[in-house]
Design a protein around this motif. Structure first.
Motif, mmCIF file in Angstrom:
data_model
loop_
_atom_site.group_PDB
_atom_site.id
_atom_site.type_symbol
_atom_site.label_atom_id
_atom_site.label_comp_id
_atom_site.label_asym_id
_atom_site.label_seq_id
_atom_site.Cartn_x
_atom_site.Cartn_y
_atom_site.Cartn_z
ATOM 1 N N ASN A 68 0.825 -1.208 0.000
ATOM 2 C CA ASN A 68 0.000 0.000 0.000
ATOM 3 C C ASN A 68 0.861 1.261 0.000
ATOM 4 N N GLU A 72 0.555 3.807 -3.093
ATOM 5 C CA GLU A 72 0.086 5.177 -2.877
ATOM 6 C C GLU A 72 1.109 6.204 -3.347
ATOM 7 N N LYS A 76 0.315 8.759 -6.392
ATOM 8 C CA LYS A 76 0.394 10.214 -6.182
ATOM 9 C C LYS A 76 1.367 10.862 -7.154
ATOM 10 N N MET A 96 -9.482 -1.158 -5.898
ATOM 11 C CA MET A 96 -8.914 -0.298 -4.872
ATOM 12 C C MET A 96 -8.047 0.794 -5.499
ATOM 13 N N ASP A 97 -7.210 0.420 -6.459
ATOM 14 C CA ASP A 97 -6.320 1.407 -7.087
ATOM 15 C C ASP A 97 -7.115 2.439 -7.887
ATOM 16 N N SER A 99 -10.230 3.356 -7.358
ATOM 17 C CA SER A 99 -10.938 4.191 -6.388
ATOM 18 C C SER A 99 -9.990 5.180 -5.719
ATOM 19 N N THR A 100 -8.764 4.739 -5.443
ATOM 20 C CA THR A 100 -7.767 5.651 -4.872
ATOM 21 C C THR A 100 -7.464 6.769 -5.857
#
Length: 146
Positions: A68, A72, A76, A96-97, A99-100
């Motif tokens: 994670n 992240e 970013k 998940m990725d 949505s992130t």
């Protein structure tokens, strides 16, 4: 202009290589990032860093922390996220990725087969563009530079 692109999705097929090779052939000024593609390393990174864990749940929790962190930071750093939902593998990490990316306000191109339209309808509406193939995503990427 050069773009950094995070390629989110399953790590079991060569779809990333296909996009990278075609982008290079088109001479697109892009740098690609993505998840750790060595599945064993991804699963074992927690123990590699922290040492042997007492059970499988603790091993997964330790690995997830470092995966994670890596994901992240690279998400970013990226200007754009391309997330592929394939047909063969479970897609929890892709969801998940993607949505992130939405939560980070990163532009998102969602690749999903027509058969997954209903299951991904909400995520598709949050993406900047939804396509059905990696080639269509590449055409969208090429269009950015025209």
């Amino acid at each position: 202009m050069e773009l950094s692109i995070y390629l989110a999705g399953e790590i079991h097929s060569s779809w990333r290589d296909e996009i990278k090779e075609k982008a290079a052939a088109l001479k697109l000024p892009v740098t690609f990032y993505g998840p750790m593609e060595d599945h064993d390393r991804s699963d074992n990174i927690g123990e590699e860093i922290l040492g042997k864990q007492h059970d499988a749940v603790a091993k997964d929790a330790a690995a997830s922390s470092f995966n994670n962190l890596r994901t992240e930071l690279l998400l970013k750093k990226s200007d754009l996220v391309i997330a592929l939902f394939g047909e063969k593998y479970k897609q929890w990490n892709t969801a998940m990725d993607a949505s992130t990316a939405v939560a980070l306000n990163k532009p998102l191109i969602l690749i999903r087969p027509h058969e997954h339209h209903h299951a991904l309808k909400e995520l598709s509406r949050k993406a900047h563009a939804t396509v059905e193939t990696p080639d269509q995503a590449l055409k969208a990427l090429k269009y950015i530079f025209e």
